[in-house]
Design an enzyme around this catalytic site. Structure first.
Site, PDB file in Angstrom:
ATOM      1  N   GLY A  50       0.778  -1.311  -0.115  1.00 57.77           N
ATOM      2  CA  GLY A  50      -0.382   0.078  -0.306  1.00 57.77           C
ATOM      3  C   GLY A  50       1.108   0.853  -0.068  1.00 57.77           C
ATOM      4  O   GLY A  50       1.590   1.291   0.496  1.00 57.77           O
ATOM      5  N   ASP A  61       8.554   6.105   7.634  1.00 53.84           N
ATOM      6  CA  ASP A  61       8.566   7.067   8.064  1.00 53.84           C
ATOM      7  C   ASP A  61       7.798   8.131   6.951  1.00 53.84           C
ATOM      8  O   ASP A  61       7.465   8.894   7.690  1.00 53.84           O
ATOM      9  CB  ASP A  61       9.551   8.424   8.783  1.00 53.84           C
ATOM     10  CG  ASP A  61      10.540   8.421   7.225  1.00 53.84           C
ATOM     11  OD1 ASP A  61      10.777   8.092   5.862  1.00 53.84           O
ATOM     12  OD2 ASP A  61      11.808   8.409   7.240  1.00 53.84           O
ATOM     13  N   GLY A  62       7.807   7.246   6.168  1.00 49.46           N
ATOM     14  CA  GLY A  62       6.729   8.387   4.595  1.00 49.46           C
ATOM     15  C   GLY A  62       6.868   9.442   4.442  1.00 49.46           C
ATOM     16  O   GLY A  62       6.316  10.184   3.635  1.00 49.46           O
ATOM     17  N   ARG A 100       3.751  13.414  -8.841  1.00 51.05           N
ATOM     18  CA  ARG A 100       4.020  12.791  -9.701  1.00 51.05           C
ATOM     19  C   ARG A 100       2.639  12.548 -10.507  1.00 51.05           C
ATOM     20  O   ARG A 100       1.563  12.527  -9.599  1.00 51.05           O
ATOM     21  CB  ARG A 100       4.805  11.175  -9.190  1.00 51.05           C
ATOM     22  CG  ARG A 100       4.157  10.184 -10.524  1.00 51.05           C
ATOM     23  CD  ARG A 100       5.111   9.114  -9.808  1.00 51.05           C
ATOM     24  NE  ARG A 100       4.389   8.152  -9.052  1.00 51.05           N
ATOM     25  CZ  ARG A 100       5.067   6.623  -7.362  1.00 51.05           C
ATOM     26  NH1 ARG A 100       6.284   7.104  -8.416  1.00 51.05           N
ATOM     27  NH2 ARG A 100       4.027   6.000  -6.674  1.00 51.05           N
ATOM     28  N   ASP A 142       4.908  -4.443  -7.627  1.00 51.25           N
ATOM     29  CA  ASP A 142       3.850  -3.914  -7.067  1.00 51.25           C
ATOM     30  C   ASP A 142       4.876  -2.471  -7.654  1.00 51.25           C
ATOM     31  O   ASP A 142       4.207  -1.338  -7.887  1.00 51.25           O
ATOM     32  CB  ASP A 142       4.021  -3.513  -5.351  1.00 51.25           C
ATOM     33  CG  ASP A 142       6.028  -3.633  -5.160  1.00 51.25           C
ATOM     34  OD1 ASP A 142       5.869  -4.603  -5.485  1.00 51.25           O
ATOM     35  OD2 ASP A 142       6.026  -2.371  -4.365  1.00 51.25           O
ATOM     36  N   ASP A 188       7.982   4.456 -10.500  1.00 50.62           N
ATOM     37  CA  ASP A 188       8.572   4.089  -9.482  1.00 50.62           C
ATOM     38  C   ASP A 188      10.152   4.167  -9.632  1.00 50.62           C
ATOM     39  O   ASP A 188      10.125   2.723  -9.568  1.00 50.62           O
ATOM     40  CB  ASP A 188       7.981   2.861  -8.534  1.00 50.62           C
ATOM     41  CG  ASP A 188       7.381   2.665  -7.157  1.00 50.62           C
ATOM     42  OD1 ASP A 188       7.982   4.368  -6.914  1.00 50.62           O
ATOM     43  OD2 ASP A 188       6.885   1.992  -6.950  1.00 50.62           O
TER      44      ASP A 188
HETATM   45  P1  AMP Z   1       8.802   1.113  -3.315  1.00 51.14           P
HETATM   46  O1  AMP Z   1      10.337   0.431  -3.053  1.00 51.14           O
HETATM   47  O2  AMP Z   1       9.496   2.909  -3.308  1.00 51.14           O
HETATM   48  O3  AMP Z   1       8.599   0.741  -4.681  1.00 51.14           O
HETATM   49  O4  AMP Z   1       8.749   0.879  -1.963  1.00 51.14           O
HETATM   50  C1  AMP Z   1       7.877  -0.007  -1.470  1.00 51.14           C
HETATM   51  C2  AMP Z   1       6.886   0.173  -0.428  1.00 51.14           C
HETATM   52  O5  AMP Z   1       7.535   0.393   0.651  1.00 51.14           O
HETATM   53  C3  AMP Z   1       4.961   1.315  -0.953  1.00 51.14           C
HETATM   54  O6  AMP Z   1       4.608  -0.171  -0.190  1.00 51.14           O
HETATM   55  C4  AMP Z   1       6.126   1.881   0.055  1.00 51.14           C
HETATM   56  O7  AMP Z   1       5.021   2.858   0.339  1.00 51.14           O
HETATM   57  C5  AMP Z   1       6.757   1.704   1.243  1.00 51.14           C
HETATM   58  N1  AMP Z   1       7.760   2.873   1.540  1.00 51.14           N
HETATM   59  C6  AMP Z   1       9.081   2.759   0.603  1.00 51.14           C
HETATM   60  N2  AMP Z   1       9.557   3.669   1.548  1.00 51.14           N
HETATM   61  C7  AMP Z   1       8.947   3.872   1.946  1.00 51.14           C
HETATM   62  C8  AMP Z   1       9.482   4.793   3.832  1.00 51.14           C
HETATM   63  N3  AMP Z   1      10.245   6.057   3.958  1.00 51.14           N
HETATM   64  N4  AMP Z   1       7.773   5.474   4.668  1.00 51.14           N
HETATM   65  C9  AMP Z   1       6.467   4.487   4.280  1.00 51.14           C
HETATM   66  N5  AMP Z   1       6.927   3.271   3.603  1.00 51.14           N
HETATM   67  C10 AMP Z   1       7.600   3.261   2.798  1.00 51.14           C
HETATM   68 MG    MG Z   2       6.429   0.885  -5.596  1.00 52.03          MG
END
Ligand code: AMP
Ligand code: MG
Length: 493
Positions: free
Chosen positions: A96, A131-132, A182, A258, A268
């Site tokens: 998510g 940390d979002g 984005r 994802d 991404d």
């Molecule tokens: P990504 O590797 O950017 O495709 O991210 C994979 C998953 O990890 C996705 O669900 C992102 O929303 C989550 N995610 C990545 N970095 C963070 C972060 N700093 N805080 C919260 N969720 C994260």
């Molecule tokens: Mg992603």
């Protein structure tokens, strides 16, 4: 006086029409971005804004910063975090949007629909331990590479703005925080279907599939088996997309399900990078220890991901499980051939070929094998062939290359199109400039560590006009010296 949110919405020209929230509520969580301390716009994409019918210039710097940080929401936004799942390096996980918020869907005057998402906008119910937030350099990397991909005629999400937050994020180091805006055809992923399937409720997957057909594959509504057609169309778009990646030497880096968009856009941008010297085993991502997502493995991984997509559609494809499986398998097994056709069409254009000969594949493979053996630069070799002169430079002063070159010249002379037409075709299909990783890293460090954006602006000007020989940009064509070579890119996101 109007409230600020309404004023901003009117000034920039948002026309939100939010359809995703019409899905059942388990597909998303409504929530607001977490405000940031001191937002400042560092990048804004006026060309993209114009194409969307938006006018960023009508906003003051302060208002633009409030808008693109999520500190103020357009009054027509209906912000949500989307739920999805995914196979990450082969392992299934519920994910998510852990650090992104979809503000809504903007409709252009022409009726095109685009997701507007803030990435790095704070914690959500899907953040797990994160940390979002996002660090500045990776958001700038996404901005640069996505805009370069667009200029290379490769379907991609795009980048409208980057703001710094005035807050730090803690990774291995303490880094400046940022938020990227984005723009995407949608953010529906293979993983969104996996999420729906994980509900164990056939209604969920049907609702999502119907929504996707309506939004992205409208022509399929009246086909005999719209869900099988959907699978087939997604297979075609991914085959075409990944062929385009390989043709320009792009390595996505994290092709988890994802991170594979149902609309067929590249999505991404994490540890992605372009290859310099041709080597099919090139892998940049620091987390990809097995080379799962190495350059040459990308078609296979796309097919693997599409098989996960197909599995979610099985109950819709046919009521009899065996029949459904047979139909889905047949579709998935067609991927290599569809991919190969796209790749070969693209390679023929890179070599100025208008006609088809069976031996073309061997001609292409011989060139690639020669490049690999001689550490020849992938982009520059093709661009050199696209120059009318005989290739110069030490690396081409080689008997094997000269023999290949003579065969290619013979091949060109067996078609009726003129050499000039071939060169034009080649110039339009072999970029002079790609965002070379050492130049990207150089520009990111200057911005992120010293607040100097001049390198980013210069790099962007070059990579967004990749097919023209601009003398002032010629330094971007130089392959990295061994000491400059960047071997690893970090998710460090
Ligand atoms: P990504 O590797 O950017 O495709 O991210 C994979 C998953 O990890 C996705 O669900 C992102 O929303 C989550 N995610 C990545 N970095 C963070 C972060 N700093 N805080 C919260 N969720 C994260
Ligand atoms: Mg992603």
């Amino acid at each position: 006086m109007k409230l600020n949110a309404e004023h901003i919405t009117d000034a920039i020209g948002w026309r939100f029409d939010n359809s995703y929230i019409g899905l059942p509520d388990y597909f998303y969580a409504p929530l607001q971005p977490v405000p940031v301390q001191c937002p400042q716009v560092v990048m804004s994409n006026h060309a993209l804004a114009t194409s969307l019918g938006l006018n960023i210039r009508a906003l003051s710097q302060e208002d633009a910063a409030l808008l693109f940080s999520g500190n103020i929401l357009p009054d027509t936004a209906q912000p949500i975090a989307q739920a999805y799942a995914g196979h990450q390096f082969g392992h299934f996980t519920i994910l998510g949007d852990g650090r992104a918020i979809l503000l809504g869907e903007h409709l252009t005057q022409a009726g095109e629909r685009f997701d507007i998402q803030l990435k790095g906008s704070g914690q959500t119910p899907f953040s797990r331990r994160g940390d979002g937030r996002a660090a500045l350099a990776p958001m700038l990397r996404e901005y640069i590479i996505s805009e370069a991909m667009h200029a290379l005629n490769i379907p991609t999400t795009r980048s409208l703005a980057v703001v710094t937050t005035g807050e730090s994020v803690i990774r291995e180091n303490i880094l400046p925080g940022a938020i990227l805006t984005r723009v995407a055809a949608s953010h529906i992923r293979v993983g969104t279907f996996e999420y729906a399937a994980s509900k164990g409720d056939a209604a969920a997957i049907k609702t999502l599939a119907d929504y996707v057909i309506q939004r992205h594959y409208h022509d399929l509504i009246d086909t005999e088996n719209p869900y099988l057609s959907l699978l087939s169309q997604v297979i075609h778009r991914q085959a075409s997309l990944v062929a385009k990646w390989l043709l320009v030497g792009f390595i996505h880096g994290v092709m988890n399900t994802d991170n594979m968009s149902i609309s067929g856009e590249t999505i991404d941008y994490g540890p992605c990078a372009f290859m310099d010297a041709y080597d099919p085993n090139t892998v940049f991502s620091s987390i990809d220890h097995q080379g799962r997502y190495r350059y040459s493995n990308q078609p296979l991984m796309a097919q693997w991901n599409l098989a996960r997509f197909a599995e979610t559609l099985l109950p819709l494809i046919h009521p009899m499980q065996e029949k459904a499986l047979a139909l889905a398998e047949q579709a998935i097994h067609s991927f290599p051939e569809i991919y190969q056709t796209h790749w070969l069409v693209g390679m023929r254009m890179k070599l100025g070929l208008f006609t088809e000969e069976t031996e073309d594949v061997v001609l292409i493979q011989n060139l690639l094998a020669w490049m690999q053996k001689n550490y020849a630069d992938y982009t520059n070799t093709f661009r050199m062939l696209a120059a009318e002169a005989v290739p110069e430079g030490a690396v081409f002063n080689d008997a094997e290359f000269m023999a290949w070159h003579a065969r290619w010249q013979e091949r060109l002379s067996r078609q009726s199109e003129s050499k000039l037409m071939s060169f034009r075709l080649m110039q339009a299909n072999n970029p002079a400039i790609i965002p070379r990783n050492h130049r990207v890293e150089e520009a990111l460090s200057a911005a992120s560590e010293h607040g100097d954006y001049s390198l980013i602006h210069r790099l962007l000007a070059a990579v967004t006009n990749p097919f023209v020989d601009v003398p002032e940009h010629s330094d971007y064509r130089t392959a990295p010296a061994p000491s400059e070579r960047v071997y690893q890119t970090f998710c460090g996101t």
